[in-house]
Scaffold this motif. Structure first.
Motif, PDB file in Angstrom:
ATOM      1  N   ASP A 635       0.855  -1.258   0.109  1.00  0.00           N
ATOM      2  CA  ASP A 635      -0.276   0.050   0.034  1.00  0.00           C
ATOM      3  C   ASP A 635       0.800   1.191  -0.080  1.00  0.00           C
ATOM      4  O   ASP A 635       1.766   1.447  -0.957  1.00  0.00           O
ATOM      5  N   GLU A 636       0.672   2.013   1.031  1.00  0.00           N
ATOM      6  CA  GLU A 636       1.285   3.391   1.152  1.00  0.00           C
ATOM      7  C   GLU A 636       2.660   3.406   1.119  1.00  0.00           C
ATOM      8  O   GLU A 636       3.486   4.513   0.399  1.00  0.00           O
ATOM      9  N   SER A 637       3.458   2.294   1.608  1.00  0.00           N
ATOM     10  CA  SER A 637       4.952   2.165   1.570  1.00  0.00           C
ATOM     11  C   SER A 637       5.565   2.285   0.288  1.00  0.00           C
ATOM     12  O   SER A 637       6.539   2.490   0.321  1.00  0.00           O
ATOM     13  N   MET A 638       4.621   1.989  -0.688  1.00  0.00           N
ATOM     14  CA  MET A 638       5.309   1.790  -2.219  1.00  0.00           C
ATOM     15  C   MET A 638       5.018   2.734  -3.012  1.00  0.00           C
ATOM     16  O   MET A 638       5.526   3.062  -3.818  1.00  0.00           O
ATOM     17  N   LYS A 639       3.795   3.403  -2.707  1.00  0.00           N
ATOM     18  CA  LYS A 639       3.407   4.458  -3.727  1.00  0.00           C
ATOM     19  C   LYS A 639       4.392   5.726  -3.873  1.00  0.00           C
ATOM     20  O   LYS A 639       4.031   6.492  -4.659  1.00  0.00           O
ATOM     21  N   GLY A 640       5.081   5.820  -2.608  1.00  0.00           N
ATOM     22  CA  GLY A 640       6.039   7.157  -2.843  1.00  0.00           C
ATOM     23  C   GLY A 640       7.036   7.145  -3.826  1.00  0.00           C
ATOM     24  O   GLY A 640       7.661   8.061  -4.292  1.00  0.00           O
ATOM     25  N   LEU A 641       7.150   5.850  -4.483  1.00  0.00           N
ATOM     26  CA  LEU A 641       8.262   5.709  -5.562  1.00  0.00           C
ATOM     27  C   LEU A 641       7.929   6.554  -6.656  1.00  0.00           C
ATOM     28  O   LEU A 641       8.675   6.813  -7.718  1.00  0.00           O
ATOM     29  N   TRP A 642       6.514   6.481  -7.014  1.00  0.00           N
ATOM     30  CA  TRP A 642       6.143   7.563  -8.174  1.00  0.00           C
ATOM     31  C   TRP A 642       5.957   8.882  -8.001  1.00  0.00           C
ATOM     32  O   TRP A 642       5.744   9.687  -8.872  1.00  0.00           O
ATOM     33  N   ASN A 643       6.252   9.519  -6.819  1.00  0.00           N
ATOM     34  CA  ASN A 643       6.096  10.827  -6.445  1.00  0.00           C
ATOM     35  C   ASN A 643       7.581  11.442  -6.490  1.00  0.00           C
ATOM     36  O   ASN A 643       8.453  10.962  -5.793  1.00  0.00           O
ATOM     37  N   THR A 644       7.788  12.371  -7.237  1.00  0.00           N
ATOM     38  CA  THR A 644       9.214  13.117  -7.482  1.00  0.00           C
ATOM     39  C   THR A 644       9.159  14.362  -6.784  1.00  0.00           C
ATOM     40  O   THR A 644      10.350  14.939  -6.388  1.00  0.00           O
ATOM     41  N   GLU A 645       8.202  14.846  -6.133  1.00  0.00           N
ATOM     42  CA  GLU A 645       8.362  16.125  -5.580  1.00  0.00           C
ATOM     43  C   GLU A 645       8.272  16.114  -3.879  1.00  0.00           C
ATOM     44  O   GLU A 645       9.083  16.875  -3.345  1.00  0.00           O
ATOM     45  N   GLU A 646       7.723  15.325  -3.406  1.00  0.00           N
ATOM     46  CA  GLU A 646       7.968  15.091  -1.940  1.00  0.00           C
ATOM     47  C   GLU A 646       8.799  14.204  -1.445  1.00  0.00           C
ATOM     48  O   GLU A 646       9.239  14.144  -0.238  1.00  0.00           O
ATOM     49  N   ARG A 647       9.636  13.645  -2.215  1.00  0.00           N
ATOM     50  CA  ARG A 647      10.722  12.560  -1.870  1.00  0.00           C
ATOM     51  C   ARG A 647      11.926  13.229  -1.972  1.00  0.00           C
ATOM     52  O   ARG A 647      12.998  12.429  -1.461  1.00  0.00           O
ATOM     53  N   ILE A 648      12.123  14.429  -2.267  1.00  0.00           N
ATOM     54  CA  ILE A 648      13.580  14.972  -2.069  1.00  0.00           C
ATOM     55  C   ILE A 648      13.821  15.532  -0.806  1.00  0.00           C
ATOM     56  O   ILE A 648      13.113  16.386  -0.116  1.00  0.00           O
ATOM     57  N   SER A 649      14.919  14.884  -0.229  1.00  0.00           N
ATOM     58  CA  SER A 649      15.117  15.159   1.262  1.00  0.00           C
ATOM     59  C   SER A 649      16.321  14.822   1.078  1.00  0.00           C
ATOM     60  O   SER A 649      17.392  14.447   0.533  1.00  0.00           O
ATOM     61  N   GLY A 650      16.972  14.795   2.541  1.00  0.00           N
ATOM     62  CA  GLY A 650      18.463  14.678   2.870  1.00  0.00           C
ATOM     63  C   GLY A 650      18.602  13.252   3.073  1.00  0.00           C
ATOM     64  O   GLY A 650      19.802  13.036   4.066  1.00  0.00           O
ATOM     65  N   GLU A 651      17.952  12.235   2.776  1.00  0.00           N
ATOM     66  CA  GLU A 651      18.198  10.855   3.083  1.00  0.00           C
ATOM     67  C   GLU A 651      19.224  10.191   2.375  1.00  0.00           C
ATOM     68  O   GLU A 651      19.723   9.134   2.576  1.00  0.00           O
ATOM     69  N   GLY A 652      19.928  11.003   1.380  1.00  0.00           N
ATOM     70  CA  GLY A 652      20.932  10.209   0.614  1.00  0.00           C
ATOM     71  C   GLY A 652      20.423   9.977  -0.728  1.00  0.00           C
ATOM     72  O   GLY A 652      19.098  10.136  -1.213  1.00  0.00           O
ATOM     73  N   SER A 653      21.230   9.250  -1.548  1.00  0.00           N
ATOM     74  CA  SER A 653      20.928   8.828  -2.833  1.00  0.00           C
ATOM     75  C   SER A 653      20.752   7.351  -2.968  1.00  0.00           C
ATOM     76  O   SER A 653      21.260   6.614  -2.337  1.00  0.00           O
ATOM     77  N   TYR A 654      19.854   6.788  -4.078  1.00  0.00           N
ATOM     78  CA  TYR A 654      19.717   5.398  -4.128  1.00  0.00           C
ATOM     79  C   TYR A 654      21.038   4.846  -4.889  1.00  0.00           C
ATOM     80  O   TYR A 654      21.470   5.139  -5.502  1.00  0.00           O
ATOM     81  N   VAL A 655      21.355   3.726  -4.455  1.00  0.00           N
ATOM     82  CA  VAL A 655      22.096   2.843  -4.703  1.00  0.00           C
ATOM     83  C   VAL A 655      21.530   1.463  -5.482  1.00  0.00           C
ATOM     84  O   VAL A 655      20.621   0.903  -4.772  1.00  0.00           O
ATOM     85  N   LEU A 656      22.052   1.048  -6.545  1.00  0.00           N
ATOM     86  CA  LEU A 656      21.235   0.032  -7.308  1.00  0.00           C
ATOM     87  C   LEU A 656      21.463  -1.099  -6.381  1.00  0.00           C
ATOM     88  O   LEU A 656      20.575  -2.278  -6.443  1.00  0.00           O
ATOM     89  N   GLY A 657      22.823  -1.283  -5.875  1.00  0.00           N
ATOM     90  CA  GLY A 657      22.823  -2.498  -4.894  1.00  0.00           C
ATOM     91  C   GLY A 657      24.337  -2.662  -4.585  1.00  0.00           C
ATOM     92  O   GLY A 657      25.253  -2.378  -5.362  1.00  0.00           O
ATOM     93  N   ILE A 658      24.531  -3.212  -3.235  1.00  0.00           N
ATOM     94  CA  ILE A 658      25.908  -3.101  -2.827  1.00  0.00           C
ATOM     95  C   ILE A 658      26.454  -4.615  -3.497  1.00  0.00           C
ATOM     96  O   ILE A 658      26.408  -5.702  -2.892  1.00  0.00           O
ATOM     97  N   GLU A 659      27.144  -4.230  -4.514  1.00  0.00           N
ATOM     98  CA  GLU A 659      27.504  -5.679  -5.311  1.00  0.00           C
ATOM     99  C   GLU A 659      29.253  -5.603  -5.437  1.00  0.00           C
ATOM    100  O   GLU A 659      30.001  -5.383  -6.031  1.00  0.00           O
ATOM    101  N   ARG A 660      29.602  -5.792  -4.159  1.00  0.00           N
ATOM    102  CA  ARG A 660      31.117  -5.669  -4.102  1.00  0.00           C
ATOM    103  C   ARG A 660      31.490  -6.952  -3.986  1.00  0.00           C
ATOM    104  O   ARG A 660      30.984  -8.018  -3.276  1.00  0.00           O
TER     105      ARG A 660
END
Length: 709
Positions: A635-660
């Motif tokens: 439900d609501e935990s996933m729908k924020g992925l389609w919103n580009t206005e309210e998701r801009i914050s200081g949480e950092g950037s998305y990483v595709l995956g730690i593949e080291r």
């Protein structure tokens, strides 16, 4: 008085003469003229005693100068005893110059065959062939008309199949197939016991017994002959100069005849294990010779048919699986992949549920007051009826429910043990190099994904460990950290189609095994399958660029109608495509187990959107539908992925995956909350209208929820 005195004097003279003769006899002195003196002596009368004495004193002379043998004396009708002497003919001595040659025993069949060849020497080849055909047809027609009366024709026809003449042998072998199909019953004929042989029976029963024993005997010799001829093939005699073309033809014909017998009612007759062995013996590596390839493919189809049609009983499936497992082990897994795919045709295990076995359920006992009272005579009669019913069931060779469940349990055990042995043998590819078991991994995992859910809990740990090792070897082999530009090596880089399929099958099989035991409450511990989840997340990018993502063995390519090369590679079952396996793995992770979480769902959603840009339209549409299910669940935990206005914050950037190389993939540390599904813009311009509608539906549903909030 004068006459009496003369008689007394004559007697005294005879006594004196006899005494003289006796004295001469005692001293050994004989006179040749004794008989002459006696004849000249007129005073001595010629009576019987003197004649006997002369005969005894005469020397014996034999008329025959050769070797004689004296027989028993005979007594004539006159009362005289005569001597019997039989002359022996002298043996001719062999000449000293030439040594005698040892006599060779010529069998009756060869003598009869030579006589027939001498009789047919004046015929042309066409006339000789027509004569053989007429004889074979005549024998076969007599057997079908009245088999009990003309059972000797079966022996004659069977001996013709063992002839050294290739034409006679081929015609007789092919003629015996319909003959045995029409004569043999669809049940086994047991041999007579010693007590049954001694007992007196009627003429009809004795005639029927003789007919049945002759039928079984001839069929046994016929199958033995087929087994000897079928050992010769084009592949194993390529470098053998002693094998003649006639033997190669007989070998191919014998295998085809065995295949025909397996598909008929003779699979329920005597000696069926040997018939199955002839067919299973051909299941080796995929042959390159066209004749052997045709027989190889025919053998596969015959075994698949046997396993499909034996759904009710299970005895044939049990024998075929037992022989195939033994053959594969003896060949050290040097068989083709299509041989392992034969197990996917099993229909006996479709309704088998090992977790709810009838033996585990306690039987409810009747109380004493509920029992029906029976007298001693009635109990004895009931016991006799049970014995009669059991004997009738054995005579009809009917399979009970308990026997069928026993066959199911034994077949499943043999199959899973073979799968485990192949997986263990093929899991050490990096240390010992590629072996024959490695080529069978995909087929084994395909079968394990289907039958693994019936596995016992004792095998669960072994299977999961082997699956984790196989999957880890493939991922480590294609890890970009192992890539070195200075070394010409095939490892590293993009996965090929077979390796991707193997990884997907490992993931699907592991979840299938765990969920089966977890749903029945037989899982006493919690098993961590995060390694399989992270491996699926890792191969999604490589999976999206696979050109054969939506193709299976049955739909991959159109087969050349003039070539037999691709026929053996196609299994006769509907093998899942890699796209279907992907969706099955995703369903296991998020909807059928406890491995799903919001962080993992967000990470997989972002990567599935990336793959949807590259995959074909059907896979892209199925991926969007699966994302819709994820959104509806979380439900609501996933729908924020389609919103580009309210998701801009200081949480950092998305990483595709730690593949080291120094650490495993951790989906929770990819910061999926800061991701944005910008792929929707590209999917809105997709060439497929269904994909465009799917992406727009997801976007609109997320906007509606945000507005309502």
């Amino acid at each position: 008085m004068g006459k009496r005195k003369n008689n007394v004097k004559e007697q005294e003279k005879r006594k004196k003469a006899k005494q003289e003769k006796d004295s001469l006899l005692s001293t050994g002195l004989f006179q040749n003229n004794i008989g002459e003196e006696r004849e000249n002596d007129s005073n001595v009368p010629n009576d019987w005693d003197n004649e006997e004495q002369d005969y005894e004193l005469r020397p014996r002379k034999l008329k025959n100068s050769g070797k004689v043998v004296e027989g028993l004396p005979i007594k004539t009708s006159e009362g005289k005893i005569e001597r019997v002497v039989r002359e022996i003919e002298p043996e001719e001595e062999p000449e000293p110059e030439s040594e005698p040659e040892p006599e060779q025993e010529v069998p009756e069949e060869d003598e009869q065959q030579k006589e027939e060849e001498d009789e047919d020497a004046h015929l042309t080849p066409t006339e000789r062939l027509n004569k053989i055909k007429e004889e074979v047809a005549d024998l076969a027609s007599k057997l079908i008309e009245d088999p009990e009366e003309n059972i000797s024709c079966l022996t004659r026809l069977r001996k013709m199949s063992e002839s050294h003449n290739i034409v006679t042998s081929q015609l007789a072998i092919m003629a015996l197939i319909p003959v045995f199909k029409s004569l043999a019953p669809s049940y086994m004929i047991r041999p007579l016991t010693d007590a049954e042989k001694r007992e007196k029976v009627s003429r009809e029963v004795a005639r029927l017994r003789a007919y049945e024993q002759s039928l079984v005997s001839n069929y046994t010799y016929y199958i033995d002959n087929l087994g000897k001829m079928a050992r010769v093939s084009y592949s194993n005699s390529a470098n053998n100069s002693k094998i003649t073309p006639d033997q190669l033809k007989k070998g191919a014909l014998a295998t085809k005849a065995a295949c025909e017998l397996c598909l008929s009612s003779l699979r329920h007759f005597n000696y069926r294990n040997e018939v199955f062995s002839i067919v299973i013996r051909r299941l080796n590596k995929r042959p390159g010779n066209p004749e052997d390839l045709e027989i190889f493919t025919k053998s596969l189809r015959v075994l698949e048919t046997l396993l499909k049609e034996d759904e009710e009983n299970g005895d044939i499936t049990h024998e075929v699986i037992k022989l195939m497992c033994k053959s594969i082990r003896d060949k050290k897994f040097r068989v083709d992949e299509s041989v392992i795919n034969v197990f996917l045709s099993l229909s006996l295990l479709e309704d088998y549920d090992p977790n709810h076995n009838r033996d585990d359920m306690p039987q409810k006992k009747l109380k004493k007051k509920d029992r029906v009272h029976l007298s001693k005579k009635e109990r004895k009669a009931r016991k006799e009826r049970k014995e009669i019913d059991e004997e009738m069931r054995r005579a009809e060779q009917a399979i009970t429910v308990e026997q069928r469940e026993k066959y199911q349990a034994e077949v499943l055990k043999m199959l899973l043990m073979l799968y485990l042995e192949i997986l263990k043998a093929g899991s050490h590819t990096l240390e010992s190099g590629r072996n024959d078991a490695t080529l069978l991994m995909a087929s084994v995992l395909e079968g394990l994904a289907r039958f693994g859910q019936m596995a016992n809990f004792d095998l669960l740990g072994d299977f999961l460990e082997v699956l984790r090792e196989i999957m880890g070897d493939i991922i480590d082999e294609h890890n970009l950290g192992n890539f070195d530009a200075n070394i010409d090596d095939e490892t590293g880089g993009v996965y090929d189609g077979k390796q991707l399929r193997t990884v997907l099958l490992c993931i699907a099989t592991s979840f299938s095994l765990m969920l089966n035991h977890g749903s029945t409450g037989r899982l006493p511990m919690t098993i961590d399958l995060s390694k399989f989840v992270s491996s699926l997340y890792l191969i999604l990018a490589d999976l999206s660029v696979d050109t054969d993502l939506e193709f299976s063995h049955k739909t991959l390519r159109l087969a050349d109608p003039l070539s037999m090369e691709q026929v053996a590679e196609k299994p006769a079952v509907n093998v899942s495509t890699k796209a279907e396996l992907l969706l099955r793995c995703l369903d296991f992770i998020f909807f059928r187990s406890k491995n799903g979480s919001v962080a993992r769902a967000a990470s997989f959603t972002k990567r599935l959107y990336l793959t949807a840009l590259q995959t074909p339209e059907k896979t892209s549409l199925a991926t969007l539908k699966f994302i819709g299910k994820l959104v509806s669940r979380y439900d609501e935990s996933m729908k924020g992925l389609w919103n580009t206005e309210e998701r801009i914050s200081g949480e950092g950037s998305y990483v595709l995956g730690i593949e080291r190389d120094d650490r495993e993939i951790e989906l929770e540390r990819s910061n999926s909350g800061a991701a944005t599904l910008w792929e929707n813009v590209l999917l809105d311009k997709h060439y497929c209208p269904l994909v465009r509608d799917g992406s727009r539906t997801l976007m609109n549903s997320s906007k509606v929820s945000n507005n309502n909030r």
